[in-house]
Design a protein around this motif. Structure first.
Motif, short mmCIF file in Angstrom:
data_model
loop_
_atom_site.label_atom_id
_atom_site.label_comp_id
_atom_site.label_asym_id
_atom_site.label_seq_id
_atom_site.Cartn_x
_atom_site.Cartn_y
_atom_site.Cartn_z
N LEU A 1 -0.93 4.44 -14.24
CA LEU A 1 -1.14 4.06 -12.83
C LEU A 1 -2.19 2.96 -12.70
N ARG A 2 -3.29 3.09 -13.41
CA ARG A 2 -4.34 2.05 -13.35
C ARG A 2 -3.82 0.72 -13.86
N THR A 3 -2.94 0.77 -14.86
CA THR A 3 -2.39 -0.46 -15.43
C THR A 3 -1.40 -1.13 -14.48
N LEU A 4 -0.59 -0.34 -13.79
CA LEU A 4 0.47 -0.88 -12.94
C LEU A 4 0.02 -1.27 -11.54
N THR A 5 -1.16 -0.83 -11.13
CA THR A 5 -1.63 -1.05 -9.77
C THR A 5 -2.94 -1.82 -9.78
N ASP A 6 -3.32 -2.31 -8.60
CA ASP A 6 -4.61 -2.99 -8.46
C ASP A 6 -5.72 -2.00 -8.15
N ALA A 7 -5.38 -0.89 -7.53
CA ALA A 7 -6.35 0.15 -7.20
C ALA A 7 -5.59 1.45 -7.01
N VAL A 8 -6.17 2.54 -7.47
CA VAL A 8 -5.57 3.86 -7.28
C VAL A 8 -6.70 4.86 -7.04
N GLU A 9 -6.45 5.77 -6.11
CA GLU A 9 -7.47 6.75 -5.75
C GLU A 9 -6.80 8.05 -5.35
N ALA A 10 -7.42 9.16 -5.76
CA ALA A 10 -6.93 10.49 -5.39
C ALA A 10 -8.01 11.23 -4.62
N PHE B 1 0.86 -1.17 0.00
CA PHE B 1 0.00 0.00 0.00
C PHE B 1 0.90 1.23 0.00
N VAL B 2 0.62 2.17 -0.88
CA VAL B 2 1.41 3.40 -0.97
C VAL B 2 0.46 4.57 -0.84
N ARG B 3 0.85 5.52 0.00
CA ARG B 3 0.07 6.75 0.19
C ARG B 3 1.04 7.92 0.09
N VAL B 4 0.78 8.82 -0.86
CA VAL B 4 1.62 9.99 -1.05
C VAL B 4 0.73 11.22 -0.92
N SER B 5 1.15 12.16 -0.08
CA SER B 5 0.36 13.37 0.09
C SER B 5 1.23 14.60 -0.06
N ALA B 6 0.58 15.70 -0.45
CA ALA B 6 1.26 16.98 -0.64
C ALA B 6 0.22 18.08 -0.48
N ILE B 7 0.70 19.29 -0.40
CA ILE B 7 -0.18 20.46 -0.37
C ILE B 7 -0.18 21.06 -1.77
N ASP C 1 -6.75 24.63 3.14
CA ASP C 1 -6.28 24.66 4.52
C ASP C 1 -5.45 25.92 4.68
N SER C 2 -5.98 26.89 5.42
CA SER C 2 -5.28 28.17 5.56
C SER C 2 -3.95 28.03 6.31
N THR C 3 -3.85 27.07 7.21
CA THR C 3 -2.60 26.84 7.93
C THR C 3 -1.51 26.37 6.97
N ALA C 4 -1.88 25.48 6.05
CA ALA C 4 -0.91 24.93 5.10
C ALA C 4 -0.81 25.78 3.83
N SER C 5 -1.70 26.74 3.68
CA SER C 5 -1.75 27.60 2.49
C SER C 5 -1.92 26.81 1.20
N GLY C 6 -2.81 25.84 1.25
CA GLY C 6 -3.07 25.04 0.05
C GLY C 6 -4.11 23.98 0.29
N TYR C 7 -4.19 23.08 -0.64
CA TYR C 7 -5.18 22.02 -0.63
C TYR C 7 -4.50 20.67 -0.35
N PRO C 8 -4.72 20.09 0.83
CA PRO C 8 -4.13 18.77 1.11
C PRO C 8 -4.63 17.75 0.09
N THR C 9 -3.70 17.13 -0.61
CA THR C 9 -4.02 16.21 -1.70
C THR C 9 -3.29 14.89 -1.48
N THR C 10 -4.00 13.80 -1.67
CA THR C 10 -3.45 12.47 -1.43
C THR C 10 -3.75 11.55 -2.60
N VAL C 11 -2.76 10.76 -2.98
CA VAL C 11 -2.95 9.69 -3.95
C VAL C 11 -2.50 8.40 -3.27
N GLU C 12 -3.36 7.39 -3.33
CA GLU C 12 -3.06 6.08 -2.74
C GLU C 12 -3.18 5.01 -3.81
N PHE C 13 -2.31 4.01 -3.72
CA PHE C 13 -2.48 2.84 -4.57
C PHE C 13 -2.09 1.58 -3.85
#
Length: 140
Positions: A106-115, A83-89, A121-133
């Protein structure tokens, strides 16, 4: 930081790394992913697929990352899968284009992928974004 308990080995113990959201950091993240799956009895073809999937996810998030932010990568090796989870702002609202060639890869190389993306988020000055596969060992 690698946190591996002697009792569990690599299985079920998450390994996390935080690096600057910069292309220059991709080799570090790819290298960690490659090492984990090699130590977890994935085949060489699976290792190559996972390395490419990690590269694609990180590249997508780096492209939208707000200045001076980081990527947070979490790898969890299960008995038969990774399981891989990558997040960024992200600097702007919007998920990766699921119709793009990269997303198709990504869909071809993995069994499941979701974003997912949270609201601004004003504290982070951006949009918390996550991609998991998820990638299973022995996928044909």
């Amino acid at each position: 930081m690698i946190n591996i308990s002697a009792e569990q080995g690599l299985y079920s113990t998450p390994v996390e790394i935080r690096v600057a959201a910069a292309v220059s950091q991709l080799p570090i993240v790819r290298g960690l992913a490659e090492t984990l799956v090699l130590l977890s009895d994935f085949t060489l073809d699976e290792v190559a697929d996972i390395r490419l999937a990690v590269d694609e996810v990180c590249s997508n998030l780096i492209a939208v990352a707000a200045p001076d932010t980081s990527l947070h990568c979490r790898f969890t090796v299960g008995e038969n899968e990774l399981f891989v989870r990558v997040s960024a702002i992200a600097g702007k609202a919007g998920l990766p284009d699921e119709r793009s060639f990269g997303w198709h890869v990504l869909r071809t190389l993995t069994d499941a992928v979701e974003a997912n993306q949270d609201s601004f988020d004003s504290t982070a000055s951006g949009y918390p974004t996550t991609v998991e596969f998820r990638r299973s060992r022995g996928k044909a």
